[in-house]
Design a protein around this motif. Sequence first.
Motif, mmCIF file in Angstrom:
data_model
loop_
_atom_site.group_PDB
_atom_site.id
_atom_site.type_symbol
_atom_site.label_atom_id
_atom_site.label_comp_id
_atom_site.label_asym_id
_atom_site.label_seq_id
_atom_site.Cartn_x
_atom_site.Cartn_y
_atom_site.Cartn_z
ATOM 1 N N PRO A 55 -80.238 -125.738 -43.975
ATOM 2 C CA PRO A 55 -80.514 -124.395 -44.821
ATOM 3 C C PRO A 55 -81.348 -124.591 -46.043
ATOM 4 C CG PRO A 55 -78.192 -125.046 -44.145
ATOM 5 C CD PRO A 55 -79.121 -126.144 -43.859
ATOM 6 N N GLY A 56 -81.826 -123.450 -46.543
ATOM 7 C CA GLY A 56 -82.675 -123.561 -47.768
ATOM 8 C C GLY A 56 -83.565 -122.462 -47.731
ATOM 9 N N ARG A 57 -83.749 -121.999 -49.056
ATOM 10 C CA ARG A 57 -84.729 -120.796 -49.251
ATOM 11 C C ARG A 57 -85.933 -120.816 -48.405
ATOM 12 N NH1 ARG A 57 -85.056 -120.796 -55.254
ATOM 13 N NH2 ARG A 57 -87.170 -121.234 -54.635
ATOM 14 N N ASP A 58 -86.488 -121.953 -48.289
ATOM 15 C CA ASP A 58 -88.007 -122.127 -47.507
ATOM 16 C C ASP A 58 -87.674 -122.244 -45.989
ATOM 17 O OD1 ASP A 58 -88.965 -121.830 -50.000
ATOM 18 O OD2 ASP A 58 -89.030 -123.989 -50.342
ATOM 19 N N ALA A 59 -86.400 -122.221 -45.454
ATOM 20 C CA ALA A 59 -86.354 -122.495 -44.170
ATOM 21 C C ALA A 59 -86.362 -121.169 -43.268
ATOM 22 C CB ALA A 59 -84.737 -123.237 -43.793
ATOM 23 N N ARG A 60 -86.581 -120.178 -43.731
ATOM 24 C CA ARG A 60 -86.696 -118.826 -43.066
ATOM 25 C C ARG A 60 -87.520 -119.017 -41.829
ATOM 26 N NH1 ARG A 60 -85.812 -113.163 -45.268
ATOM 27 N NH2 ARG A 60 -86.842 -112.005 -43.802
ATOM 28 N N ASP A 61 -88.840 -119.371 -42.224
ATOM 29 C CA ASP A 61 -89.913 -119.338 -41.117
ATOM 30 C C ASP A 61 -89.562 -120.248 -39.997
ATOM 31 O OD1 ASP A 61 -91.312 -117.107 -42.467
ATOM 32 O OD2 ASP A 61 -92.604 -118.523 -43.228
ATOM 33 N N ALA A 92 -74.530 -112.307 -43.832
ATOM 34 C CA ALA A 92 -73.857 -113.603 -44.380
ATOM 35 C C ALA A 92 -74.050 -114.985 -43.784
ATOM 36 C CB ALA A 92 -72.610 -113.255 -44.739
ATOM 37 N N ALA A 93 -73.975 -114.826 -42.443
ATOM 38 C CA ALA A 93 -74.029 -116.195 -41.634
ATOM 39 C C ALA A 93 -75.463 -116.741 -41.659
ATOM 40 C CB ALA A 93 -73.601 -115.934 -40.223
ATOM 41 N N LEU A 94 -76.484 -115.985 -41.838
ATOM 42 C CA LEU A 94 -77.795 -116.253 -41.900
ATOM 43 C C LEU A 94 -78.355 -116.384 -43.264
ATOM 44 C CD1 LEU A 94 -79.155 -114.549 -38.640
ATOM 45 C CD2 LEU A 94 -78.358 -116.644 -38.868
ATOM 46 N N ALA A 95 -77.815 -116.111 -44.085
ATOM 47 C CA ALA A 95 -78.091 -116.100 -45.551
ATOM 48 C C ALA A 95 -78.678 -117.580 -46.348
ATOM 49 C CB ALA A 95 -77.204 -115.649 -46.574
ATOM 50 N N PRO A 96 -77.814 -118.574 -45.634
ATOM 51 C CA PRO A 96 -78.435 -119.951 -45.984
ATOM 52 C C PRO A 96 -79.729 -120.240 -45.662
ATOM 53 C CG PRO A 96 -76.135 -119.844 -45.171
ATOM 54 C CD PRO A 96 -76.459 -118.821 -44.896
ATOM 55 N N TRP A 97 -80.313 -119.638 -44.851
ATOM 56 C CA TRP A 97 -81.765 -119.858 -44.447
ATOM 57 C C TRP A 97 -82.708 -118.877 -44.973
ATOM 58 C CZ3 TRP A 97 -77.640 -121.021 -41.219
ATOM 59 C CH2 TRP A 97 -77.385 -121.929 -40.816
ATOM 60 N N PHE A 99 -82.315 -115.408 -44.983
ATOM 61 C CA PHE A 99 -82.206 -113.949 -44.464
ATOM 62 C C PHE A 99 -81.374 -113.225 -45.290
ATOM 63 C CE2 PHE A 99 -83.573 -117.015 -40.810
ATOM 64 C CZ PHE A 99 -84.582 -116.280 -40.495
ATOM 65 N N GLY A 100 -81.574 -112.166 -45.032
ATOM 66 C CA GLY A 100 -80.759 -111.073 -45.852
ATOM 67 C C GLY A 100 -80.423 -109.881 -44.907
ATOM 68 N N ASP A 101 -80.193 -108.808 -45.411
ATOM 69 C CA ASP A 101 -79.713 -107.609 -44.492
ATOM 70 C C ASP A 101 -80.786 -107.343 -43.403
ATOM 71 O OD1 ASP A 101 -77.032 -107.460 -45.653
ATOM 72 O OD2 ASP A 101 -77.992 -105.950 -47.032
ATOM 73 N N ASP A 102 -82.087 -107.793 -43.699
ATOM 74 C CA ASP A 102 -83.216 -107.351 -42.804
ATOM 75 C C ASP A 102 -83.292 -108.485 -41.734
ATOM 76 O OD1 ASP A 102 -83.812 -109.410 -44.430
ATOM 77 O OD2 ASP A 102 -86.162 -108.580 -44.519
ATOM 78 N N TRP A 103 -82.279 -109.267 -41.708
ATOM 79 C CA TRP A 103 -82.370 -110.459 -40.706
ATOM 80 C C TRP A 103 -82.791 -110.186 -39.406
ATOM 81 C CZ3 TRP A 103 -79.615 -110.417 -35.861
ATOM 82 C CH2 TRP A 103 -78.595 -109.399 -35.992
ATOM 83 N N TYR A 104 -82.646 -108.760 -38.787
ATOM 84 C CA TYR A 104 -83.043 -108.551 -37.374
ATOM 85 C C TYR A 104 -84.458 -108.257 -37.168
ATOM 86 C CZ TYR A 104 -82.122 -104.299 -39.880
ATOM 87 O OH TYR A 104 -82.304 -103.175 -40.780
ATOM 88 N N GLU A 105 -85.146 -107.704 -38.367
ATOM 89 C CA GLU A 105 -86.584 -107.562 -38.529
ATOM 90 C C GLU A 105 -87.163 -108.772 -38.525
ATOM 91 O OE1 GLU A 105 -87.074 -104.798 -41.771
ATOM 92 O OE2 GLU A 105 -85.762 -103.264 -40.797
#
Length: 108
Positions: A55-61, A92-97, A99-105
């Motif tokens: 997990p981390g802010r830069d882990a999204r991609d 909330a489950a994906l927030a540590p990586w 993602f926010g409310d737009d996780w699906y997009e």
Amino acid sequence: MNDRHASTIVVLAPPRSGSSWLASLLRSTRRLGECREWLTPFAHGVEPRFDPPPPGRDARDVFAERLATAARTTNGVLGIKLIATTLPRMAAALAPWGFGDDWYESLL
């Protein structure tokens, strides 16, 4: 869908509706994605079906790319199954990586 995938197939279903059978039929074609509940383990806090980055802010991609690698077939089709009752917990489950409310997009 984002431009990383040729196509994305999302099976969105309520629990106990036959969606596992449908997902198995899609997988059996070997052309319609590896349709599984890739994200459900995150909503339930259990071991995921793929190897997410730490997990981390830069882990999204990196998270999105690892999910795509696991969920797509060789022709580029991404398959994913989502259970409707997990959707309220997914952001909330994906927030540590990151993602926010737009996780699906971002992921689909």
